[in-house]
Design a protein around this motif. Sequence first.
Motif, PDB file in Angstrom:
ATOM      1  N   ARG A   1       9.814  -2.471  -6.904  1.00  8.74           N
ATOM      2  CA  ARG A   1       9.004  -3.180  -7.597  1.00  8.74           C
ATOM      3  C   ARG A   1       8.484  -1.890  -8.776  1.00  8.74           C
ATOM      4  O   ARG A   1       8.275  -2.159  -9.789  1.00  8.74           O
ATOM      5  N   ILE A   2       8.145  -0.623  -8.169  1.00  9.20           N
ATOM      6  CA  ILE A   2       7.634   0.394  -8.994  1.00  9.20           C
ATOM      7  C   ILE A   2       8.173   1.609  -8.784  1.00  9.20           C
ATOM      8  O   ILE A   2       9.058   1.816  -7.546  1.00  9.20           O
ATOM      9  N   ARG A   3       8.099   2.748  -9.613  1.00  7.26           N
ATOM     10  CA  ARG A   3       8.425   3.937  -9.199  1.00  7.26           C
ATOM     11  C   ARG A   3       7.040   4.766  -9.626  1.00  7.26           C
ATOM     12  O   ARG A   3       6.608   4.174 -10.781  1.00  7.26           O
ATOM     13  N   VAL A   4       6.777   5.867  -9.134  1.00 12.02           N
ATOM     14  CA  VAL A   4       5.545   6.329  -9.277  1.00 12.02           C
ATOM     15  C   VAL A   4       6.018   7.926  -9.802  1.00 12.02           C
ATOM     16  O   VAL A   4       6.588   8.589  -9.277  1.00 12.02           O
TER      17      VAL A   4
ATOM     18  N   ASP B   1       9.577   6.265  -4.831  1.00 13.20           N
ATOM     19  CA  ASP B   1      10.520   5.229  -5.076  1.00 13.20           C
ATOM     20  C   ASP B   1      10.122   4.140  -4.069  1.00 13.20           C
ATOM     21  O   ASP B   1       9.878   4.164  -2.840  1.00 13.20           O
ATOM     22  N   ASP B   2       9.849   2.862  -4.489  1.00 13.21           N
ATOM     23  CA  ASP B   2       9.632   1.632  -3.738  1.00 13.21           C
ATOM     24  C   ASP B   2      10.952   1.008  -3.282  1.00 13.21           C
ATOM     25  O   ASP B   2      11.777   0.720  -3.871  1.00 13.21           O
TER      26      ASP B   2
ATOM     27  N   GLY C   1       7.009   2.245   5.657  1.00 11.18           N
ATOM     28  CA  GLY C   1       6.454   1.817   4.700  1.00 11.18           C
ATOM     29  C   GLY C   1       7.318   1.501   3.375  1.00 11.18           C
ATOM     30  O   GLY C   1       8.420   2.291   3.335  1.00 11.18           O
ATOM     31  N   PRO C   2       6.932   1.070   2.414  1.00 14.43           N
ATOM     32  CA  PRO C   2       7.766   0.850   1.177  1.00 14.43           C
ATOM     33  C   PRO C   2       8.141   1.994   0.317  1.00 14.43           C
ATOM     34  O   PRO C   2       8.908   1.903  -0.494  1.00 14.43           O
ATOM     35  N   LEU C   3       7.246   3.149   0.364  1.00 15.94           N
ATOM     36  CA  LEU C   3       7.503   3.962  -0.634  1.00 15.94           C
ATOM     37  C   LEU C   3       7.865   5.205   0.197  1.00 15.94           C
ATOM     38  O   LEU C   3       7.794   5.644   1.358  1.00 15.94           O
TER      39      LEU C   3
END
Length: 146
Positions: free
Chosen positions: A92-95, A87-88, A70-72
Amino acid sequence: MSQHYSGGCEHHPVRVSAEPIDNHECHCNVCKKVTGQHTTHVAFFNHGDIKTDNEAAMKRVPFNADNPNGPLEICLCEKCNAVLMLDDKQKRIRVAVPNVMGYDDAKFPKASYHAFWDESKGYPKPDDGRPVYEGLQPSFVWPKGA
């Protein structure tokens, strides 16, 4: 870089340069499994808004063990195993999860809604006045990746 929030560990201080693009209380099973929490305060940021030193040294593990491709990814300090960020891979994003990743949770804005809640969870629907959704809030748009 103007700093809005900071977290991480002594080896990888994490700096956040913007406000979250999404800020929710997560009820998903993956967050429950990873954090051990009933619900998890989760803040999404544009990928470039969260940085740390020596990112190449961080250990990375799949966020979702049931979907390892998966992406994360969970980013961990290679020295002390502190959880630093999600981390994506698509950039696109970081969480940030404030109470898990070394942030002062009180400085973060309160989560604005509940995400990934469904009746099969076996507990009552949240009734704290914030909207409750089966996924992310309908107005959320994923940023473009790099």
